[in-house]
Each structure stands twice: as structure tokens, then as C-alpha cells.
Write a protein that holds these residues in place. Structure first.
Motif, PDB file in Angstrom:
ATOM      1  N   GLY A   1       0.786  -1.231   0.000  1.00 11.93           N
ATOM      2  CA  GLY A   1       0.000   0.000   0.000  1.00 11.93           C
ATOM      3  C   GLY A   1       0.815   1.277   0.000  1.00 11.93           C
ATOM      4  O   GLY A   1       0.243   2.370   0.043  1.00 11.93           O
ATOM      5  N   ARG A   2       2.129   1.154  -0.048  1.00 15.48           N
ATOM      6  CA  ARG A   2       2.981   2.336  -0.044  1.00 15.48           C
ATOM      7  C   ARG A   2       3.672   2.503  -1.402  1.00 15.48           C
ATOM      8  O   ARG A   2       3.942   1.525  -2.113  1.00 15.48           O
ATOM      9  CB  ARG A   2       4.059   2.250   1.045  1.00 15.48           C
ATOM     10  CG  ARG A   2       3.510   2.106   2.449  1.00 15.48           C
ATOM     11  CD  ARG A   2       4.644   2.124   3.454  1.00 15.48           C
ATOM     12  NE  ARG A   2       5.189   3.464   3.638  1.00 15.48           N
ATOM     13  CZ  ARG A   2       6.329   3.732   4.270  1.00 15.48           C
ATOM     14  NH1 ARG A   2       7.063   2.736   4.750  1.00 15.48           N
ATOM     15  NH2 ARG A   2       6.751   4.973   4.413  1.00 15.48           N
TER      16      ARG A   2
ATOM     17  N   SER B   1       3.293   7.903   3.321  1.00 14.71           N
ATOM     18  CA  SER B   1       2.815   7.073   2.219  1.00 14.71           C
ATOM     19  C   SER B   1       3.912   6.590   1.279  1.00 14.71           C
ATOM     20  O   SER B   1       3.641   5.787   0.391  1.00 14.71           O
ATOM     21  CB  SER B   1       1.778   7.852   1.408  1.00 14.71           C
ATOM     22  OG  SER B   1       2.360   9.033   0.865  1.00 14.71           O
ATOM     23  N   PHE B   2       5.160   7.090   1.423  1.00 18.42           N
ATOM     24  CA  PHE B   2       6.199   6.674   0.486  1.00 18.42           C
ATOM     25  C   PHE B   2       7.538   6.509   1.194  1.00 18.42           C
ATOM     26  O   PHE B   2       7.755   7.004   2.303  1.00 18.42           O
ATOM     27  CB  PHE B   2       6.346   7.684  -0.659  1.00 18.42           C
ATOM     28  CG  PHE B   2       7.025   8.971  -0.262  1.00 18.42           C
ATOM     29  CD1 PHE B   2       8.398   9.121  -0.394  1.00 18.42           C
ATOM     30  CD2 PHE B   2       6.294  10.035   0.248  1.00 18.42           C
ATOM     31  CE1 PHE B   2       9.040  10.288  -0.027  1.00 18.42           C
ATOM     32  CE2 PHE B   2       6.923  11.210   0.622  1.00 18.42           C
ATOM     33  CZ  PHE B   2       8.297  11.339   0.481  1.00 18.42           C
ATOM     34  N   CYS B   3       8.439   5.815   0.505  1.00 19.66           N
ATOM     35  CA  CYS B   3       9.827   5.692   0.947  1.00 19.66           C
ATOM     36  C   CYS B   3      10.703   5.630  -0.297  1.00 19.66           C
ATOM     37  O   CYS B   3      10.209   5.590  -1.429  1.00 19.66           O
ATOM     38  CB  CYS B   3      10.013   4.463   1.830  1.00 19.66           C
ATOM     39  SG  CYS B   3       9.617   2.895   1.038  1.00 19.66           S
ATOM     40  N   ARG B   4      12.031   5.635  -0.086  1.00 20.61           N
ATOM     41  CA  ARG B   4      12.980   5.601  -1.192  1.00 20.61           C
ATOM     42  C   ARG B   4      13.822   4.339  -1.099  1.00 20.61           C
ATOM     43  O   ARG B   4      14.125   3.877   0.007  1.00 20.61           O
ATOM     44  CB  ARG B   4      13.877   6.841  -1.183  1.00 20.61           C
ATOM     45  CG  ARG B   4      13.112   8.143  -1.294  1.00 20.61           C
ATOM     46  CD  ARG B   4      14.040   9.347  -1.252  1.00 20.61           C
ATOM     47  NE  ARG B   4      13.286  10.590  -1.229  1.00 20.61           N
ATOM     48  CZ  ARG B   4      12.817  11.207  -2.300  1.00 20.61           C
ATOM     49  NH1 ARG B   4      13.045  10.693  -3.502  1.00 20.61           N
ATOM     50  NH2 ARG B   4      12.136  12.334  -2.196  1.00 20.61           N
ATOM     51  N   ALA B   5      14.217   3.819  -2.267  1.00 14.93           N
ATOM     52  CA  ALA B   5      14.982   2.572  -2.277  1.00 14.93           C
ATOM     53  C   ALA B   5      15.911   2.521  -3.478  1.00 14.93           C
ATOM     54  O   ALA B   5      15.723   3.252  -4.461  1.00 14.93           O
ATOM     55  CB  ALA B   5      14.036   1.375  -2.293  1.00 14.93           C
ATOM     56  N   ASP B   6      16.903   1.647  -3.398  1.00 14.63           N
ATOM     57  CA  ASP B   6      17.809   1.347  -4.511  1.00 14.63           C
ATOM     58  C   ASP B   6      17.579  -0.085  -4.966  1.00 14.63           C
ATOM     59  O   ASP B   6      17.442  -0.992  -4.126  1.00 14.63           O
ATOM     60  CB  ASP B   6      19.276   1.480  -4.080  1.00 14.63           C
ATOM     61  CG  ASP B   6      19.725   2.921  -3.951  1.00 14.63           C
ATOM     62  OD1 ASP B   6      19.048   3.817  -4.491  1.00 14.63           O
ATOM     63  OD2 ASP B   6      20.777   3.152  -3.305  1.00 14.63           O
TER      64      ASP B   6
END
Length: 387
Positions: A29-30, A54-59
Motif C-alpha cells: 500500500g505504499r 505514504s512513500f519511501c525511497r529505495a535502490d
């Protein structure tokens, strides 16, 4: 607040490209903004930043299913946790341009309500060896490098150099040690002279003129950009003989020189620029064009002081900073009722917002060209004609 996902590894299917050098994926859901992935890929992504919400950051740290456009990065320092200078080294140059076109199209649709097919054009010279201006930083060991993405951590370049930078530009900088934490500005001018930190004079060549300016003042980073953009601006401006033109955010007067030739000696070009050194350099470079009149100050302040009835322009050219012109400036331009507005933009979102504001005043987006003036990065330059 839920437990942070930072450091967590997730299997993701990568979706569409987004503005900012990443793609969009979803998990539980994010929204997850993923760098080093490509649309359509299936990857293992490691979350690098999670502030909740509601969000995150990733590699993308492992590619399970690769897109056909994926290539081996030309720089060994490009990848998860490494140099943050480039965004798309893992994509073919053609795919990079397609993704940039998709971002422009999406921003125009979302922010301006416009459906527009966009092609990002390649500039001469290829995807490597184009960058003429670089700001480096010295790490704790005194070696010069570039910062990791969204980090103060320094990735040293010694032994690797920077493949997108003009060949040889960094040789002297990387061969010595610097005071830890110091920033080092490197600029290569149009004659191939390398300027490091000093307030020297650079020579550039564009629009049929030779330019002398502050070595570290504003000039287009790609060697072919200034001449290309000046040509498009001149073609679309078509300023009438003896006409009146505004050149806003004029820099050292690149576009003003083109406009001055169009209006002739009996015309008038108002060049507005907030950088005092740029105004000094511009005045000196265009001393042979008395029809160019300089005003030093913020564009919104200068326009606010004008009498739109007495100084109404036939054409307006503007090249605002990354944040765009903004409502106050767009409103002031529209109040002058120019027949044409030529807008040079380095940020698609800012361009789309300002195009929407122009639309409220009855202006339509008549033409749009986009240029890959920053290969391997997510940045792109647009030129728009509003009528």
C-alpha cells in the motif's frame, strides 16, 4: 508511527518513470521511489530512506528480470550507494531520452492538463565527455570526489575520473590533495581552458559571437547547448524590426544578442538579470548593441516597476531558474500582452506549472522542443512557445 522500513529488502515490480531520476513501485500500500531500476523490471530493492507516511525511497540492488534497455554503466562508481552525479547510466541513451520524454508528458498532463507527445532530442557529441562544469568536494583524506545520492558522503574519483566530464578537465584536481570539506569548482571554457576555483575570465562561443565572462558564472554546461538554444529562441521569437522585447533572467545576454539583431538599432531589448557580475559581463559583451538595455534586479521587482502601457513588449523570452518563473512573473508578462512568449526551462514540473498559469491568461502551448543537454542524468532542457 509504524516501524521504519530503512534497510529492508523488498521484491518489487518497477512501474513508470517519475520526475527526479527514479521509478515508481508499490509495496504493502505504499509508494516506493526506486533508483537504479527501469520500468518493467523485477528487482530486489533496499530501502534507503523512510520518514514514515505514504512513500519511501529505495535502490535496486539486484535485478531479477532486466529490461531490454538495461546496459552496463560506463562508470564503475555508478550504482547503489555510490556516486549521486548520474541517474541513468544503467539505461541505453535512447531509453534515457524516452524516459525524459515520458516525464515531460506526464508533468504537462498532470499540472497543465495538456496532452502532448514529446521527443527528447540528442545534442551533438554523444552521452559521455560533455560536462564542462563540475563542483567537487574534498573528502576526509583530502581527495576530490562527488557526493553520494542524498548524502554528504564523498565518493573519491581518483583513478576513475568522471566519464561524463570533458576529458582532461579533472586531471589536475584529482592529482592533488585539498583541505577536507572544501568545494572545488572546475569549468572548461569554449577554448578548452580549464578554470579551477579562480575568478578568471572564460571565453565562450555561441550565437555567432565570442563571449568573455566570469569563468564560474552561468553558462550552459553542454558544449552544444548555448548555440542550439539560441537558434531555437531566435526562430520562435521572430521579434519585429523596431520592436520591443523583454529578455528575462538574461544571464550574460545570450538570447538578448539574438533578439537585438532581430529588432535592429531602432528596436529595444530589455534584459533583466539579478546577478550583478552577469550584468557587468553582459554589458561589456553587448557594447556593440546599444538597443540592449540592462536592468539589474529580481525579475518580479523590475516588472512591477514597469509601466505596461509605455513598455508593452511584442515578444518575451524567459529562462528562469529551476523553480520556474512563478505566478507573479507570469501574471506580469501576461499583463504586457506579448504576442509570443518563448520559455526556456530546465525543470519539466516548473514549466508545466507556468504553462498552466499562462493558460489562465489565454496563452496556448504552440510549440515544444526538448533536448538531452544532460545525458546520464534525469535533467532535461525544454523550450516552449506560447501564443
Amino acid at each position: 508511527m509504524s516501524e521504519s522500513w530503512r534497510g529492508r529488502r523488498i521484491e518489487l515490480e518497477i512501474g513508470a518513470v517519475a520526475h527526479g531520476g527514479h521509478c515508481v513501485a508499490r509495496a504493502e500500500g505504499r509508494v516506493v521511489f526506486v533508483r537504479h531500476g527501469l520500468p518493467g523490471e523485477r528487482v530486489i530493492a533496499e530501502v534507503t530512506e523512510d520518514k514514515g507516511g505514504s512513500f519511501c525511497r529505495a535502490d535496486a540492488v539486484e535485478v531479477l528480470t532486466a529490461a531490454p534497455e538495461r546496459v552496463t554503466p560506463p562508470c564503475p562508481l555508478s550504482g547503489p550507494g555510490l556516486c549521486g552525479g548520474c541517474d541513468w547510466q544503467h539505461a541505453s541513451p535512447a531509453a534515457q531520452r524516452e524516459m525524459k520524454a515520458a516525464v515531460i508528458t506526464e508533468q504537462l498532463r498532470r499540472l497543465a492538463g495538456l496532452e502532448r507527445e514529446v521527443e527528447v532530442e540528442e545534442l551533438p557529441g554523444g552521452p559521455l565527455g560533455w560536462r564542462t562544469r563540475v563542483r567537487l568536494v574534498a573528502g576526509r583524506d583530502g581527495r576530490a570526489g562527488l557526493r553520494a545520492h542524498r548524502s554528504h558522503r564523498v565518493i573519491p574519483l581518483a583513478g576513475n575520473g568522471c566519464p561524463i566530464t570533458v576529458p582532461g578537465a579533472l586531471d589536475g584536481v584529482l592529482a592533488r590533495k585539498w583541505r577536507p570539506g572544501s568545494e572545488i569548482e572546475v569549468a572548461v571554457d569554449g577554448d578548452g581552458q580549464v578554470h579551477v576555483d579562480s575568478a578568471g575570465v572564460a571565453v565562450q562561443h555561441a550565437a555567432g559571437r565570442d563571449w568573455r565572462l566570469d569563468a564560474h558564472g552561468f553558462w550552459q554546461v553542454h558544449p552544444a547547448a548555448a548555440d542550439t538554444f539560441a537558434g531555437v529562441v531566435g526562430e520562435w521569437a521572430r521579434a519585429p524590426r523596431t520592436g520591443r522585447v523583454w529578455d528575462l533572467y538574461a544571464g550574460v545576454g545570450l538570447f538578448a544578442s539574438v533578439l537585438a539583431e532581430q529588432v535592429g538599432e531602432r528596436g529595444n531589448v530589455l534584459a533583466v538579470e539579478s546577478g550583478r557580475r552577469a550584468v557587468v559581463d553582459g554589458t561589456a559583451n553587448l557594447v556593440d548593441l546599444p538597443q540592449v538595455h540592462w536592468r539589474s534586479g529580481l525579475v518580479e521587482d523590475v516588472l512591477d516597476a514597469l509601466d505596461p502601457e509605455d513598455e508593452r513588449p511584442d515578444v518575451v523570452v524567459l529562462d528562469p531558474p529551476r523553480k520556474g518563473a512563478g505566478k507573479a512573473v507570469v501574471d506580469a508578462i501576461a499583463e504586457g500582452s506579448p504576442e509570443r512568449v518563448v520559455y526556456v526551462a530546465c525543470d519539466p514540473a516548473a514549466l508545466a506549472r507556468d504553462v498552466a498559469t499562462f493558460g489562465e491568461h489565454g496563452y496556448e502551448l504552440a510549440e515544444l522542443r526538448a533536448f538531452d543537454a544532460f545525458p546520464m542524468t534525469h535533467h532535461v532542457e525544454c523550450i516552449a512557445l506560447l501564443r
